[in-house]
Design a protein around this motif. Structure first.
Motif, PDB file in Angstrom:
ATOM      1  N   ILE A  58       0.823  -1.208   0.000  1.00 15.05           N
ATOM      2  CA  ILE A  58       0.000   0.000   0.000  1.00 15.05           C
ATOM      3  C   ILE A  58       0.858   1.260   0.000  1.00 15.05           C
ATOM      4  CG2 ILE A  58      -0.269   0.172   2.486  1.00 15.05           C
ATOM      5  CD1 ILE A  58      -3.239   0.932   1.878  1.00 15.05           C
ATOM      6  N   HIS A  59       2.111   1.131   0.462  1.00 11.18           N
ATOM      7  CA  HIS A  59       3.005   2.289   0.502  1.00 11.18           C
ATOM      8  C   HIS A  59       3.269   2.834  -0.902  1.00 11.18           C
ATOM      9  CE1 HIS A  59       3.691   1.632   4.730  1.00 11.18           C
ATOM     10  NE2 HIS A  59       4.055   0.378   4.498  1.00 11.18           N
ATOM     11  N   GLU A  60       3.506   1.944  -1.851  1.00  4.68           N
ATOM     12  CA  GLU A  60       3.754   2.380  -3.225  1.00  4.68           C
ATOM     13  C   GLU A  60       2.524   3.051  -3.823  1.00  4.68           C
ATOM     14  OE1 GLU A  60       5.259  -0.846  -5.543  1.00  4.68           O
ATOM     15  OE2 GLU A  60       7.075  -1.034  -4.318  1.00  4.68           O
ATOM     16  N   VAL A  61       1.350   2.549  -3.475  1.00  2.75           N
ATOM     17  CA  VAL A  61       0.099   3.133  -3.966  1.00  2.75           C
ATOM     18  C   VAL A  61      -0.067   4.543  -3.409  1.00  2.75           C
ATOM     19  CG1 VAL A  61      -2.414   2.884  -4.008  1.00  2.75           C
ATOM     20  CG2 VAL A  61      -0.958   0.860  -4.227  1.00  2.75           C
ATOM     21  N   MET A  62       0.207   4.704  -2.134  1.00  2.00           N
ATOM     22  CA  MET A  62       0.073   6.020  -1.506  1.00  2.00           C
ATOM     23  C   MET A  62       1.118   7.001  -2.039  1.00  2.00           C
ATOM     24  SD  MET A  62      -2.564   5.839   0.318  1.00  2.00           S
ATOM     25  CE  MET A  62      -2.430   7.410   1.117  1.00  2.00           C
ATOM     26  N   ILE A  63       2.323   6.520  -2.282  1.00  2.00           N
ATOM     27  CA  ILE A  63       3.375   7.383  -2.828  1.00  2.00           C
ATOM     28  C   ILE A  63       2.994   7.844  -4.232  1.00  2.00           C
ATOM     29  CG2 ILE A  63       5.753   7.405  -3.661  1.00  2.00           C
ATOM     30  CD1 ILE A  63       6.447   5.638  -1.209  1.00  2.00           C
ATOM     31  N   ALA A  64       2.474   6.935  -5.046  1.00  2.00           N
ATOM     32  CA  ALA A  64       2.052   7.302  -6.405  1.00  2.00           C
ATOM     33  C   ALA A  64       0.928   8.333  -6.359  1.00  2.00           C
ATOM     34  CB  ALA A  64       1.613   6.065  -7.174  1.00  2.00           C
ATOM     35  N   ALA A  65      -0.010   8.154  -5.434  1.00  2.00           N
ATOM     36  CA  ALA A  65      -1.117   9.101  -5.306  1.00  2.00           C
ATOM     37  C   ALA A  65      -0.612  10.475  -4.867  1.00  2.00           C
ATOM     38  CB  ALA A  65      -2.153   8.572  -4.321  1.00  2.00           C
ATOM     39  N   GLN A  66       0.321  10.513  -3.931  1.00  2.00           N
ATOM     40  CA  GLN A  66       0.854  11.784  -3.455  1.00  2.00           C
ATOM     41  C   GLN A  66       1.664  12.497  -4.541  1.00  2.00           C
ATOM     42  OE1 GLN A  66       0.430  13.571  -0.549  1.00  2.00           O
ATOM     43  NE2 GLN A  66      -1.249  12.110  -0.343  1.00  2.00           N
ATOM     44  N   LYS A  67       2.435  11.737  -5.316  1.00  2.00           N
ATOM     45  CA  LYS A  67       3.186  12.340  -6.422  1.00  2.00           C
ATOM     46  C   LYS A  67       2.245  13.001  -7.419  1.00  2.00           C
ATOM     47  CE  LYS A  67       7.328   9.460  -6.672  1.00  2.00           C
ATOM     48  NZ  LYS A  67       8.048   8.487  -7.513  1.00  2.00           N
ATOM     49  N   ALA A  68       1.177  12.294  -7.762  1.00  2.00           N
ATOM     50  CA  ALA A  68       0.213  12.836  -8.716  1.00  2.00           C
ATOM     51  C   ALA A  68      -0.477  14.070  -8.150  1.00  2.00           C
ATOM     52  CB  ALA A  68      -0.817  11.766  -9.086  1.00  2.00           C
ATOM     53  N   GLU A  69      -0.832  14.028  -6.872  1.00  2.00           N
ATOM     54  CA  GLU A  69      -1.511  15.165  -6.255  1.00  2.00           C
ATOM     55  C   GLU A  69      -0.610  16.392  -6.179  1.00  2.00           C
ATOM     56  OE1 GLU A  69      -3.680  16.442  -2.073  1.00  2.00           O
ATOM     57  OE2 GLU A  69      -3.187  14.343  -2.418  1.00  2.00           O
ATOM     58  N   ILE A  70       0.644  16.198  -5.789  1.00  2.00           N
ATOM     59  CA  ILE A  70       1.575  17.319  -5.689  1.00  2.00           C
ATOM     60  C   ILE A  70       1.857  17.911  -7.067  1.00  2.00           C
ATOM     61  CG2 ILE A  70       3.982  17.909  -5.154  1.00  2.00           C
ATOM     62  CD1 ILE A  70       3.714  15.942  -2.765  1.00  2.00           C
ATOM     63  N   ALA A  71       2.020  17.047  -8.071  1.00  2.00           N
ATOM     64  CA  ALA A  71       2.267  17.540  -9.427  1.00  2.00           C
ATOM     65  C   ALA A  71       1.076  18.350  -9.939  1.00  2.00           C
ATOM     66  CB  ALA A  71       2.555  16.368 -10.364  1.00  2.00           C
ATOM     67  N   LEU A  72      -0.136  17.888  -9.651  1.00  2.00           N
ATOM     68  CA  LEU A  72      -1.323  18.617 -10.083  1.00  2.00           C
ATOM     69  C   LEU A  72      -1.455  19.946  -9.348  1.00  2.00           C
ATOM     70  CD1 LEU A  72      -3.828  18.668 -11.844  1.00  2.00           C
ATOM     71  CD2 LEU A  72      -5.052  17.494 -10.017  1.00  2.00           C
ATOM     72  N   GLN A  73      -1.179  19.967  -8.051  1.00  2.00           N
ATOM     73  CA  GLN A  73      -1.236  21.216  -7.293  1.00  2.00           C
ATOM     74  C   GLN A  73      -0.208  22.220  -7.818  1.00  2.00           C
ATOM     75  OE1 GLN A  73      -0.669  20.136  -3.202  1.00  2.00           O
ATOM     76  NE2 GLN A  73      -2.787  19.489  -2.919  1.00  2.00           N
ATOM     77  N   PHE A  74       0.988  21.735  -8.110  1.00  2.00           N
ATOM     78  CA  PHE A  74       2.026  22.606  -8.645  1.00  2.00           C
ATOM     79  C   PHE A  74       1.609  23.176  -9.996  1.00  2.00           C
ATOM     80  CE2 PHE A  74       5.914  23.215 -11.167  1.00  2.00           C
ATOM     81  CZ  PHE A  74       6.528  24.181 -10.391  1.00  2.00           C
ATOM     82  N   THR A  75       1.044  22.330 -10.841  1.00  2.00           N
ATOM     83  CA  THR A  75       0.588  22.779 -12.155  1.00  2.00           C
ATOM     84  C   THR A  75      -0.494  23.845 -12.029  1.00  2.00           C
ATOM     85  OG1 THR A  75       1.092  20.606 -13.073  1.00  2.00           O
ATOM     86  CG2 THR A  75      -0.375  22.002 -14.358  1.00  2.00           C
ATOM     87  N   MET A  76      -1.408  23.653 -11.101  1.00  2.00           N
ATOM     88  CA  MET A  76      -2.469  24.632 -10.897  1.00  2.00           C
ATOM     89  C   MET A  76      -1.906  25.953 -10.384  1.00  2.00           C
ATOM     90  SD  MET A  76      -5.144  23.278 -12.020  1.00  2.00           S
ATOM     91  CE  MET A  76      -6.321  24.477 -11.474  1.00  2.00           C
TER      92      MET A  76
END
Length: 94
Positions: A58-76
């Motif tokens: 589950i750690h890899e799943v959570m890390i992937a989700a956080q990477k995507a969320e941070i990248a989207l926030q940065f883009t916004m």
């Protein structure tokens, strides 16, 4: 005390060569948005793998989700700053 002559450099002596390909701003933005989309797709794939039981980490799943969320926030945030700069330029008197 003796001072030797200083020999100056000619314009041919200093040549700066750049072999970097030139990327325009639009191309840079397109690449950045493509990378954000790729992170989002990886996060969705990790979520699906966890849901069907093909992954137990589950750690890899959570890390992937956080990477995507941070990248989207940065883009916004970058988009918001670009829009603010555009509005500021439009307010300038000519």
């Amino acid at each position: 005390m003796r001072i030797n002559n200083v020999v100056g450099l000619g314009s041919n002596d200093l040549q700066i060569k750049e072999n970097k390909p030139q990327i325009d701003f639009g191309g840079y933005l397109k690449d950045a948005i493509g990378k954000v989309n790729e992170l989002e797709l990886q996060s969705q794939q990790a979520d699906e793998m966890l849901a069907i039981g093909e992954t137990e980490n589950i750690h890899e799943v959570m890390i992937a989700a956080q990477k995507a969320e941070i990248a989207l926030q940065f883009t916004m945030e970058v988009k918001n700053k670009i829009m603010e700069a555009y509005k500021e330029i439009m307010r300038l008197p000519i």
